[in-house]
Design a protein around this motif. Structure first.
Motif, PDB file in Angstrom:
ATOM      1  N   PRO A 117       0.928  -1.214  -0.035  1.00 29.97           N
ATOM      2  CA  PRO A 117       0.066  -0.054  -0.002  1.00 29.97           C
ATOM      3  C   PRO A 117       0.931   1.203  -0.089  1.00 29.97           C
ATOM      4  CG  PRO A 117      -1.025  -1.577   1.513  1.00 29.97           C
ATOM      5  CD  PRO A 117       0.384  -2.220   1.290  1.00 29.97           C
ATOM      6  N   ALA A 118       0.296   2.293  -0.728  1.00 33.66           N
ATOM      7  CA  ALA A 118       0.992   3.789  -0.767  1.00 33.66           C
ATOM      8  C   ALA A 118       1.407   4.261   0.612  1.00 33.66           C
ATOM      9  CB  ALA A 118       0.269   4.516  -1.634  1.00 33.66           C
ATOM     10  N   ARG A 119       0.312   4.261   1.756  1.00 35.39           N
ATOM     11  CA  ARG A 119       0.430   4.797   2.694  1.00 35.39           C
ATOM     12  C   ARG A 119       1.505   4.146   3.551  1.00 35.39           C
ATOM     13  NH1 ARG A 119      -4.019   1.228   2.800  1.00 35.39           N
ATOM     14  NH2 ARG A 119      -4.265  -0.257   4.276  1.00 35.39           N
ATOM     15  N   PHE A 120       1.815   2.905   3.453  1.00 38.39           N
ATOM     16  CA  PHE A 120       2.870   2.134   4.061  1.00 38.39           C
ATOM     17  C   PHE A 120       4.173   3.073   3.452  1.00 38.39           C
ATOM     18  CE2 PHE A 120       0.267  -1.950   5.257  1.00 38.39           C
ATOM     19  CZ  PHE A 120      -0.401  -1.190   6.027  1.00 38.39           C
ATOM     20  N   ALA A 121       4.297   2.710   2.287  1.00 41.48           N
ATOM     21  CA  ALA A 121       5.648   3.342   1.363  1.00 41.48           C
ATOM     22  C   ALA A 121       5.909   4.809   1.808  1.00 41.48           C
ATOM     23  CB  ALA A 121       5.491   3.215   0.006  1.00 41.48           C
ATOM     24  N   CYS A 122       4.658   5.647   2.000  1.00 36.73           N
ATOM     25  CA  CYS A 122       5.096   7.012   2.302  1.00 36.73           C
ATOM     26  C   CYS A 122       5.388   7.144   3.699  1.00 36.73           C
ATOM     27  CB  CYS A 122       3.831   7.729   2.074  1.00 36.73           C
ATOM     28  SG  CYS A 122       3.648   7.811   0.066  1.00 36.73           S
ATOM     29  N   TYR A 123       4.739   6.518   4.682  1.00 28.96           N
ATOM     30  CA  TYR A 123       5.021   6.639   5.824  1.00 28.96           C
ATOM     31  C   TYR A 123       6.424   6.255   6.344  1.00 28.96           C
ATOM     32  CZ  TYR A 123       4.216   6.321  11.068  1.00 28.96           C
ATOM     33  OH  TYR A 123       4.701   6.373  12.446  1.00 28.96           O
ATOM     34  N   TYR A 124       6.631   4.986   5.907  1.00 27.07           N
ATOM     35  CA  TYR A 124       8.077   4.522   6.325  1.00 27.07           C
ATOM     36  C   TYR A 124       9.027   4.972   5.379  1.00 27.07           C
ATOM     37  CZ  TYR A 124       5.552   1.419   9.690  1.00 27.07           C
ATOM     38  OH  TYR A 124       4.870   1.038  10.776  1.00 27.07           O
ATOM     39  N   GLY A 125       8.927   5.418   4.262  1.00 27.87           N
ATOM     40  CA  GLY A 125      10.012   6.057   3.456  1.00 27.87           C
ATOM     41  C   GLY A 125      10.735   4.787   2.863  1.00 27.87           C
ATOM     42  N   PHE A 126       9.941   4.021   2.288  1.00 26.22           N
ATOM     43  CA  PHE A 126      10.595   2.744   1.475  1.00 26.22           C
ATOM     44  C   PHE A 126       9.909   2.626   0.040  1.00 26.22           C
ATOM     45  CE2 PHE A 126       7.078   0.485   3.031  1.00 26.22           C
ATOM     46  CZ  PHE A 126       6.861  -0.439   2.330  1.00 26.22           C
ATOM     47  N   VAL A 127      10.535   1.631  -0.985  1.00 34.69           N
ATOM     48  CA  VAL A 127       9.903   1.187  -2.032  1.00 34.69           C
ATOM     49  C   VAL A 127      10.553  -0.257  -2.251  1.00 34.69           C
ATOM     50  CG1 VAL A 127      10.211   1.341  -4.586  1.00 34.69           C
ATOM     51  CG2 VAL A 127      10.382   3.474  -3.151  1.00 34.69           C
ATOM     52  N   PRO A 128       9.290  -1.057  -2.487  1.00 28.42           N
ATOM     53  CA  PRO A 128       9.697  -2.367  -2.741  1.00 28.42           C
ATOM     54  C   PRO A 128      10.410  -2.698  -4.159  1.00 28.42           C
ATOM     55  CG  PRO A 128       7.454  -2.003  -3.373  1.00 28.42           C
ATOM     56  CD  PRO A 128       7.687  -0.710  -2.847  1.00 28.42           C
ATOM     57  N   VAL A 129      11.556  -3.441  -4.167  1.00 27.23           N
ATOM     58  CA  VAL A 129      12.401  -3.470  -5.129  1.00 27.23           C
ATOM     59  C   VAL A 129      12.218  -4.898  -5.809  1.00 27.23           C
ATOM     60  CG1 VAL A 129      14.969  -3.674  -6.144  1.00 27.23           C
ATOM     61  CG2 VAL A 129      14.061  -2.023  -4.190  1.00 27.23           C
ATOM     62  N   ARG A 130      12.273  -5.841  -5.321  1.00 27.68           N
ATOM     63  CA  ARG A 130      12.168  -7.167  -5.885  1.00 27.68           C
ATOM     64  C   ARG A 130      11.622  -8.209  -4.863  1.00 27.68           C
ATOM     65  NH1 ARG A 130      17.621  -6.060  -5.987  1.00 27.68           N
ATOM     66  NH2 ARG A 130      18.970  -7.275  -4.957  1.00 27.68           N
ATOM     67  N   MET A 131      11.358  -9.440  -5.292  1.00 23.93           N
ATOM     68  CA  MET A 131      11.145 -10.590  -4.329  1.00 23.93           C
ATOM     69  C   MET A 131      12.102 -11.623  -4.607  1.00 23.93           C
ATOM     70  SD  MET A 131       9.080 -11.548  -1.996  1.00 23.93           S
ATOM     71  CE  MET A 131       7.365 -10.831  -2.168  1.00 23.93           C
ATOM     72  N   GLU A 132      12.783 -12.101  -3.712  1.00 27.82           N
ATOM     73  CA  GLU A 132      13.697 -13.178  -3.829  1.00 27.82           C
ATOM     74  C   GLU A 132      13.728 -14.344  -3.021  1.00 27.82           C
ATOM     75  OE1 GLU A 132      17.840 -11.508  -3.347  1.00 27.82           O
ATOM     76  OE2 GLU A 132      17.566 -10.295  -5.299  1.00 27.82           O
ATOM     77  N   LYS A 133      13.126 -15.343  -3.269  1.00 31.03           N
ATOM     78  CA  LYS A 133      13.047 -16.581  -2.558  1.00 31.03           C
ATOM     79  C   LYS A 133      11.995 -16.346  -1.223  1.00 31.03           C
ATOM     80  CE  LYS A 133      17.258 -18.778  -3.990  1.00 31.03           C
ATOM     81  NZ  LYS A 133      18.675 -19.125  -3.510  1.00 31.03           N
ATOM     82  N   GLY A 134      11.032 -15.505  -1.781  1.00 29.07           N
ATOM     83  CA  GLY A 134      10.061 -15.141  -0.544  1.00 29.07           C
ATOM     84  C   GLY A 134      10.371 -14.199   0.227  1.00 29.07           C
ATOM     85  N   VAL A 135      11.609 -13.632   0.014  1.00 29.94           N
ATOM     86  CA  VAL A 135      11.795 -12.150   0.936  1.00 29.94           C
ATOM     87  C   VAL A 135      11.880 -11.059   0.041  1.00 29.94           C
ATOM     88  CG1 VAL A 135      14.077 -11.221   2.119  1.00 29.94           C
ATOM     89  CG2 VAL A 135      13.718 -13.755   2.049  1.00 29.94           C
ATOM     90  N   LEU A 136      11.164 -10.190   0.733  1.00 23.76           N
ATOM     91  CA  LEU A 136      10.905  -8.854  -0.140  1.00 23.76           C
ATOM     92  C   LEU A 136      11.897  -7.981   0.108  1.00 23.76           C
ATOM     93  CD1 LEU A 136       8.889  -6.985  -1.845  1.00 23.76           C
ATOM     94  CD2 LEU A 136       8.029  -6.287   0.371  1.00 23.76           C
TER      95      LEU A 136
END
Length: 564
Positions: free
Chosen positions: A81-100
């Motif tokens: 969710p955008a509200r999580f990304a904005c609040y914590y200041g992060f961007v999801p980059v990729r998923m590797e073997k179940g790890v975000l």
């Protein structure tokens, strides 16, 4: 790579000559108020974020990433969710073997990582990225104000299962338009547009979307906004109408308004125009800064043309017309001329529609057609105020043209604009509206035609070779060995257009005895242009060619704006 605990970040930056010892001391003093040394150095302008991140990555022993050229999978964006990304200041980059893998400006912040594991329901690992880089990636991938729109949708669904529609009452729309989330979203659009260097914001409703575009360097670019904002189309447009003191209940007629927008040091004068369309109201917002001052030297006039214009604006009487299409920078040139000659010994009056910038020491009048204060009527009144210099925003009809000419013949210096393609066309336009040739020949001293061309982006500028066909279009017959041509490759700084900023190209047609004779004969614009060129006038294309040879702009840009 192990964490270099025994090596301080400041010392590593010093060793690479990225900062000085004095800058490090200043940042350390600032850091005493809280925060990290790297953030302090960036905030104080001692180092660029893209220079800091690789060194910080080496110190922490953590992978770093540049998000500007990375395409993030849409599925990852949907799951986060955008509200999580904005609040914590992060961007999801990729998923590797179940790890975000997420990009963070402080990848060692275990509390944030623990919160994300709980909120996202999966294992999370961090990658280092710059703070500004992350904020830019959030805007690109989620859209401007995405977290605000998410909260609006959640609030609307809690209160009622149906989102607002066009059938909602005026009272309901007004209440929603005054909602803090809607206010915040509109403000975010305006602030982002200003930050991008936009001159206009276009909000355009269609059957299945609400489109927002910014005009940057003369061309329109889609703004990144969440598609779900279409559910709040009425509220967003009503909010803008409330800000501009417009009637939110009236949706069948065009409306125009004005907004004074002040936020975080930004002071803007916004001109709002609303038009009815089949899918709702379309809005245009023109952004005008209130503190801009222009100088003739900054417009892009070549040395010879600058000398001619500076000489002309010092004469006691006559008319100087600036010609060109809408958006070609005519008003900017007029203000630059007025600023140059504005002093305490002269009375300067202007009549404009609208007043785009307020200039200290100059009396400016806004036309109001609804109360019959039009250009012609205002001009008559201005003459009773003993002016030395007058500016008429635009000569649109015979009556305005006649009064303007009489003003020049009675000892006033007058500036005005015409909508024509070139300088010679200004003469034929005045004759076409019914002005006698002898009046044009005896009152006008110069016609200035101009266009705005985009500058090559300095961050991705590169040398190129030109084809023979392009050289011929620019009338370049031979190239000296030291002559070089450039273009912009395209980078994140210029939105991958290869251009950043604009500059003017000009054509100055001064009224000589030979030109006067052609005016008396009511000669065609082509014949007048040929005579002016023979007398030394540089055409728009030739003036543009000079800027190509100087490496300021590209041949394709000059050809684009000077096509007849």
């Amino acid at each position: 790579m192990p964490l270099k605990k025994n090596v301080l970040l400041g010392q590593m930056l010093l060793a690479r000559d990225l900062i000085s010892a004095e800058q490090l001391d200043s940042a350390l003093k600032d850091k005493k108020n809280g925060g990290l040394i790297g953030q302090a150095l960036v905030k104080m302008g001692f180092i660029e974020e893209n220079e800091l991140v690789p060194v910080l990555s080496e110190q922490l022993g953590i992978e770093h990433i540049s998000l500007k050229d990375i395409k993030i999978e849409p599925d990852l964006i949907k799951k986060t969710p955008a509200r999580f990304a904005c609040y914590y200041g992060f961007v999801p980059v990729r998923m590797e073997k179940g790890v975000l893998m997420v990009a963070l400006s402080d990848p060692l912040d275990t509390r944030t990582l623990d919160d994300l594991r709980l909120l996202l329901g999966c294992e999370v690992s961090s990658i280092l990225a710059g703070k500004e880089d992350i904020l830019g990636a959030i805007n690109r991938n989620y859209g401007t104000g995405a977290e605000t729109v998410e909260r609006m949708i959640e609030a609307a669904e809690k209160e009622s299962p149906a989102l607002p529609t066009e059938a909602a009452t005026v009272a309901e729309i007004e209440d929603l338009a005054e909602d803090a989330s809607v206010i915040r979203f509109v403000n975010q659009i305006i602030v982002e547009a200003y930050g991008e260097g936009s001159t206009d914001i276009h909000i355009e409703p269609y059957e299945d979307e609400l489109r927002v575009r910014y005009r940057i360097d003369g061309l329109l670019h889609d703004a990144s906004i969440p598609p779900t904002i279409r559910h709040f189309q009425e509220a967003v447009i009503s909010r803008i109408k409330i800000m501009g003191n417009l009637d939110i209940a009236e949706k069948r007629l065009p409306q125009d308004g004005r907004i004074r927008f002040v936020s975080n040091g930004i002071d803007l004068d916004l001109r709002v125009s609303v038009l009815p369309t089949p899918y709702g109201e379309s809005v245009n917002i023109r952004l005008l800064t209130t503190k801009v001052q222009y100088g003739l030297e900054s417009l892009g006039l070549e040395e010879e043309n600058l000398f001619i214009l500076e000489s002309l604006i010092k004469i006691p009487h006559g008319i100087i017309f600036v010609t060109g299409p809408t958006g070609s920078g005519k008003t900017t040139t007029l203000y630059a001329c007025l600023n140059k000659i504005n002093d305490k010994g002269r009375k300067i009056l202007t009549i404009e529609d609208p007043i785009e910038y307020q200039i200290k020491g100059i009396t400016q009048i806004q036309v109001h057609p609804k109360i019959d204060l039009v250009f012609a009527k205002g001009l008559r009144s201005m003459l009773r105020h003993d002016p030395d210099i007058m500016m008429v925003g635009e000569v649109r009809d015979k009556e305005t043209a006649e009064i303007t000419i009489r003003s020049a013949l009675t000892g006033h210096l007058v500036f005005s604009t015409l909508h024509t393609n070139d300088a010679a066309g200004g003469i034929t336009r005045l004759l076409d509206v019914g002005i006698e040739p002898y009046l044009v020949a005896s009152s006008v001293v110069c016609f200035i035609a101009q266009r705005l061309v985009r500058r090559i982006c300095p961050f991705c500028k590169r040398e190129v070779r030109l084809s023979k066909a392009v050289l011929e279009k620019l009338e370049i017959k031979e190239i000296l060995p030291e002559t070089k041509f450039y273009e912009g490759k395209g980078c994140s700084k210029c939105k991958f257009t290869g251009y950043k900023g604009r500059i003017g190209i000009f054509e100055l047609l001064t009224i000589t005895d030979e030109i006067r004779e052609l005016i008396f004969q009511k000669s065609s614009a082509n014949k007048i242009r040929e005579m002016a060129v023979a007398g030394g006038m540089k055409t728009l294309r030739r003036d543009g060619r000079q800027k190509v040879l100087k490496g300021i702009t590209t041949p394709s840009e000059i050809i684009r704006v000077t096509q007849l």
